[in-house]
Write a protein that holds these residues in place. Structure first.
Motif, PDB file in Angstrom:
ATOM      1  N   ALA A   1       0.829  -1.206   0.000  1.00  0.00           N
ATOM      2  CA  ALA A   1       0.000   0.000   0.000  1.00  0.00           C
ATOM      3  C   ALA A   1       0.862   1.255   0.000  1.00  0.00           C
ATOM      4  O   ALA A   1       1.691   1.449   0.892  1.00  0.00           O
ATOM      5  N   CYS A   2       0.675   2.071  -1.016  1.00  0.00           N
ATOM      6  CA  CYS A   2       1.324   3.401  -1.009  1.00  0.00           C
ATOM      7  C   CYS A   2       0.376   4.417  -1.651  1.00  0.00           C
ATOM      8  O   CYS A   2       0.787   5.250  -2.459  1.00  0.00           O
ATOM      9  N   ASP A   3      -0.891   4.327  -1.273  1.00  0.00           N
ATOM     10  CA  ASP A   3      -1.889   5.274  -1.776  1.00  0.00           C
ATOM     11  C   ASP A   3      -1.979   6.533  -0.922  1.00  0.00           C
ATOM     12  O   ASP A   3      -2.724   7.461  -1.259  1.00  0.00           O
ATOM     13  N   GLN A   4      -1.204   6.614   0.169  1.00  0.00           N
ATOM     14  CA  GLN A   4      -1.247   7.782   1.042  1.00  0.00           C
ATOM     15  C   GLN A   4      -0.702   9.021   0.324  1.00  0.00           C
ATOM     16  O   GLN A   4       0.222   8.931  -0.485  1.00  0.00           O
ATOM     17  N   ARG A   5      -1.268  10.167   0.658  1.00  0.00           N
ATOM     18  CA  ARG A   5      -0.713  11.444   0.186  1.00  0.00           C
ATOM     19  C   ARG A   5      -0.261  12.282   1.384  1.00  0.00           C
ATOM     20  O   ARG A   5       0.923  12.494   1.582  1.00  0.00           O
ATOM     21  N   GLY A   6      -1.203  12.693   2.227  1.00  0.00           N
ATOM     22  CA  GLY A   6      -0.838  13.463   3.414  1.00  0.00           C
ATOM     23  C   GLY A   6       0.084  12.685   4.331  1.00  0.00           C
ATOM     24  O   GLY A   6       1.069  13.226   4.857  1.00  0.00           O
ATOM     25  N   GLY A   7      -0.214  11.401   4.531  1.00  0.00           N
ATOM     26  CA  GLY A   7       0.623  10.572   5.391  1.00  0.00           C
ATOM     27  C   GLY A   7       2.031  10.407   4.863  1.00  0.00           C
ATOM     28  O   GLY A   7       3.001  10.391   5.625  1.00  0.00           O
ATOM     29  N   MET A   8       2.168  10.321   3.542  1.00  0.00           N
ATOM     30  CA  MET A   8       3.493  10.177   2.964  1.00  0.00           C
ATOM     31  C   MET A   8       4.276  11.482   3.051  1.00  0.00           C
ATOM     32  O   MET A   8       5.483  11.476   3.303  1.00  0.00           O
ATOM     33  N   ARG A   9       3.595  12.597   2.873  1.00  0.00           N
ATOM     34  CA  ARG A   9       4.276  13.892   3.048  1.00  0.00           C
ATOM     35  C   ARG A   9       4.803  14.033   4.473  1.00  0.00           C
ATOM     36  O   ARG A   9       5.896  14.556   4.693  1.00  0.00           O
ATOM     37  N   ALA A  10       4.007  13.558   5.456  1.00  0.00           N
ATOM     38  CA  ALA A  10       4.430  13.646   6.859  1.00  0.00           C
ATOM     39  C   ALA A  10       5.656  12.780   7.128  1.00  0.00           C
ATOM     40  O   ALA A  10       6.470  13.101   7.995  1.00  0.00           O
ATOM     41  N   VAL A  11       5.796  11.687   6.390  1.00  0.00           N
ATOM     42  CA  VAL A  11       6.975  10.836   6.534  1.00  0.00           C
ATOM     43  C   VAL A  11       8.198  11.507   5.912  1.00  0.00           C
ATOM     44  O   VAL A  11       9.309  11.448   6.451  1.00  0.00           O
ATOM     45  N   LEU A  12       7.998  12.164   4.793  1.00  0.00           N
ATOM     46  CA  LEU A  12       9.112  12.764   4.060  1.00  0.00           C
ATOM     47  C   LEU A  12       9.619  14.064   4.687  1.00  0.00           C
ATOM     48  O   LEU A  12      10.770  14.439   4.490  1.00  0.00           O
ATOM     49  N   ALA A  13       8.769  14.749   5.447  1.00  0.00           N
ATOM     50  CA  ALA A  13       9.176  16.013   6.084  1.00  0.00           C
ATOM     51  C   ALA A  13       8.372  16.202   7.361  1.00  0.00           C
ATOM     52  O   ALA A  13       7.160  15.987   7.375  1.00  0.00           O
ATOM     53  N   SER A  14       9.044  16.605   8.430  1.00  0.00           N
ATOM     54  CA  SER A  14       8.366  16.769   9.719  1.00  0.00           C
ATOM     55  C   SER A  14       7.687  18.132   9.855  1.00  0.00           C
ATOM     56  O   SER A  14       6.696  18.264  10.571  1.00  0.00           O
ATOM     57  N   ASP A  15       8.206  19.136   9.167  1.00  0.00           N
ATOM     58  CA  ASP A  15       7.662  20.494   9.264  1.00  0.00           C
ATOM     59  C   ASP A  15       6.489  20.666   8.303  1.00  0.00           C
ATOM     60  O   ASP A  15       6.613  20.374   7.110  1.00  0.00           O
ATOM     61  N   PRO A  16       5.326  21.149   8.792  1.00  0.00           N
ATOM     62  CA  PRO A  16       4.159  21.307   7.924  1.00  0.00           C
ATOM     63  C   PRO A  16       4.411  22.181   6.702  1.00  0.00           C
ATOM     64  O   PRO A  16       3.875  21.916   5.621  1.00  0.00           O
ATOM     65  N   GLN A  17       5.230  23.209   6.857  1.00  0.00           N
ATOM     66  CA  GLN A  17       5.528  24.068   5.714  1.00  0.00           C
ATOM     67  C   GLN A  17       6.336  23.322   4.660  1.00  0.00           C
ATOM     68  O   GLN A  17       6.125  23.497   3.455  1.00  0.00           O
ATOM     69  N   GLU A  18       7.252  22.492   5.121  1.00  0.00           N
ATOM     70  CA  GLU A  18       8.037  21.688   4.175  1.00  0.00           C
ATOM     71  C   GLU A  18       7.163  20.624   3.522  1.00  0.00           C
ATOM     72  O   GLU A  18       7.330  20.323   2.328  1.00  0.00           O
TER      73      GLU A  18
ATOM     74  N   LYS B   1       5.331  21.866   0.548  1.00  0.00           N
ATOM     75  CA  LYS B   1       6.150  22.100  -0.648  1.00  0.00           C
ATOM     76  C   LYS B   1       6.370  20.832  -1.470  1.00  0.00           C
ATOM     77  O   LYS B   1       6.862  20.901  -2.600  1.00  0.00           O
ATOM     78  N   ILE B   2       6.035  19.681  -0.901  1.00  0.00           N
ATOM     79  CA  ILE B   2       6.259  18.413  -1.602  1.00  0.00           C
ATOM     80  C   ILE B   2       5.163  18.236  -2.648  1.00  0.00           C
ATOM     81  O   ILE B   2       3.983  18.114  -2.328  1.00  0.00           O
ATOM     82  N   SER B   3       5.544  18.240  -3.883  1.00  0.00           N
ATOM     83  CA  SER B   3       4.586  18.199  -4.984  1.00  0.00           C
ATOM     84  C   SER B   3       4.049  16.794  -5.222  1.00  0.00           C
ATOM     85  O   SER B   3       4.613  15.795  -4.760  1.00  0.00           O
ATOM     86  N   ASN B   4       2.946  16.730  -5.958  1.00  0.00           N
ATOM     87  CA  ASN B   4       2.407  15.435  -6.360  1.00  0.00           C
ATOM     88  C   ASN B   4       3.409  14.673  -7.212  1.00  0.00           C
ATOM     89  O   ASN B   4       3.466  13.438  -7.166  1.00  0.00           O
ATOM     90  N   GLU B   5       4.217  15.389  -7.986  1.00  0.00           N
ATOM     91  CA  GLU B   5       5.222  14.731  -8.821  1.00  0.00           C
ATOM     92  C   GLU B   5       6.266  14.027  -7.951  1.00  0.00           C
ATOM     93  O   GLU B   5       6.679  12.903  -8.251  1.00  0.00           O
ATOM     94  N   VAL B   6       6.696  14.684  -6.868  1.00  0.00           N
ATOM     95  CA  VAL B   6       7.658  14.063  -5.956  1.00  0.00           C
ATOM     96  C   VAL B   6       7.044  12.831  -5.308  1.00  0.00           C
ATOM     97  O   VAL B   6       7.688  11.773  -5.199  1.00  0.00           O
ATOM     98  N   LEU B   7       5.788  12.951  -4.883  1.00  0.00           N
ATOM     99  CA  LEU B   7       5.117  11.788  -4.310  1.00  0.00           C
ATOM    100  C   LEU B   7       5.008  10.669  -5.343  1.00  0.00           C
ATOM    101  O   LEU B   7       5.194   9.493  -5.020  1.00  0.00           O
TER     102      LEU B   7
END
Length: 303
Positions: free
Chosen positions: A26-43, A46-52
């Motif tokens: 399973a890797c359908d997460q979006r918000g959850g995956m962003r939280a794994v990739l960066a701890s700061d909400p502002q960062e 900045k993580i685009s759908n393309e990066v995800l």
């Protein structure tokens, strides 16, 4: 209980491994995956759908190819997983139709959201083996579930009209002013009753949170009858999930749909780091899960 059609059963066979057990990454997460990739909400913002999408492509390449099926979203991951020849030819594809996040009622109930424009026909157009829907349920509060169960019934009817496999997932959650201890004591009941509600809505394949104990796993299996269920990881650590999978498989589960427990500490904004950890640490964890599934499947066949 609703039985799978021939087409649905064929789709189910394709999301299973050679033992006949569900083995889905399973890797359908979006918000959850962003939280794994960066701890700061502002960062995170900045993580685009393309990066995800690139991150999901790496997960699919290193893990799904070894498992046999991947669950992704229609926002970041498809169609480019297919159009860029990333997804192996013999790897099945489940497409999640639930949107990231949820709405909240004044009472604190979570209202599930679906991705706009994604239905059974679109899942088929994107090359999906089937779809996956997730809804939130609190079975001890009837008013919390009315809208979500109606959404579920509508989606089940839509997929039935296309004769396309649909995996039904539900999550439960802690209410405001409910202590951690109070909530955890209710988990077996919440999972068991949520299972009943999904079956009553017409679910034919289930993706469930760990039911809380071996006894509760056995009760879920009794309730589900001929409907297969897989346990999800919910982001717990690998060792904890191994114990949960052991208990679930021992008591009638039909496999796993695993995400964060495999890859949450293996992905990075540096793709070189991601690829190194996914191909070593995450693949090793996958092998651990597969060993448990294979052992219990062999015991089941022997019996």
């Amino acid at each position: 209980m609703a039985a799978m059609t021939t087409a649905e059963r064929r789709g189910y066979q394709q999301i299973c491994d050679e033992t006949g057990s569900m083995m889905v990454i399973a890797c359908d997460q979006r918000g959850g995956m962003r939280a794994v990739l960066a701890s700061d909400p502002q960062e995170q913002a900045k993580i685009s759908n393309e990066v995800l999408g690139d991150t999901k492509a790496d997960i699919a390449l290193y893990l799904a190819s070894e498992a046999g099926c991947v669950l992704v979203d229609p926002i970041c991951a498809v169609p480019h997983l297919i159009d860029r020849d990333i997804l192996p030819r013999d790897t099945a594809l489940l497409i999640g139709i639930d949107a990231s996040g949820y709405d909240t009622t004044p009472e604190g109930y979570r209202i599930s959201k679906m991705v706009e424009g994604i239905n059974a026909r679109r899942v088929r157009e994107l090359g999906g083996t089937g779809g996956k829907i997730m809804i939130y349920l609190r079975m001890d509060h009837e008013a919390a579930n009315t809208e979500n169960l109606q959404t579920l019934k509508n989606v089940i009817e839509d997929f039935a009209s296309e004769d396309l496999l649909l995996v039904v997932e539900f999550l439960t959650y802690r209410l405001e002013n409910e202590s951690k201890e109070e909530y955890e004591a209710k988990i077996p009941m919440l999972i068991q009753e949520g299972t009943r509600a999904c079956l009553a809505s017409g679910a034919k394949v289930l993706k469930l949170p760990y039911p809380g104990s071996e006894a509760s796993c056995a009760e879920v299996t009794r309730i589900a009858g001929d409907v297969p269920w897989a346990v999800l990881s919910a982001g717990v650590d690998h060792e904890t999930f191994l114990g949960q999978v052991e208990a679930a498989m021992k008591n009638g589960a039909c496999g796993v749909i695993a995400g964060r427990s495999l890859w949450k500490d293996c992905i990075s904004l540096d793709r070189n780091v991601s690829r190194e950890k996914l191909s070593t640490v995450a693949v090793s964890r996958l092998r651990d899960l597969q060993a448990i599934i294979r052992r219990y499947r062999q015991q089941s066949v022997a019996a």
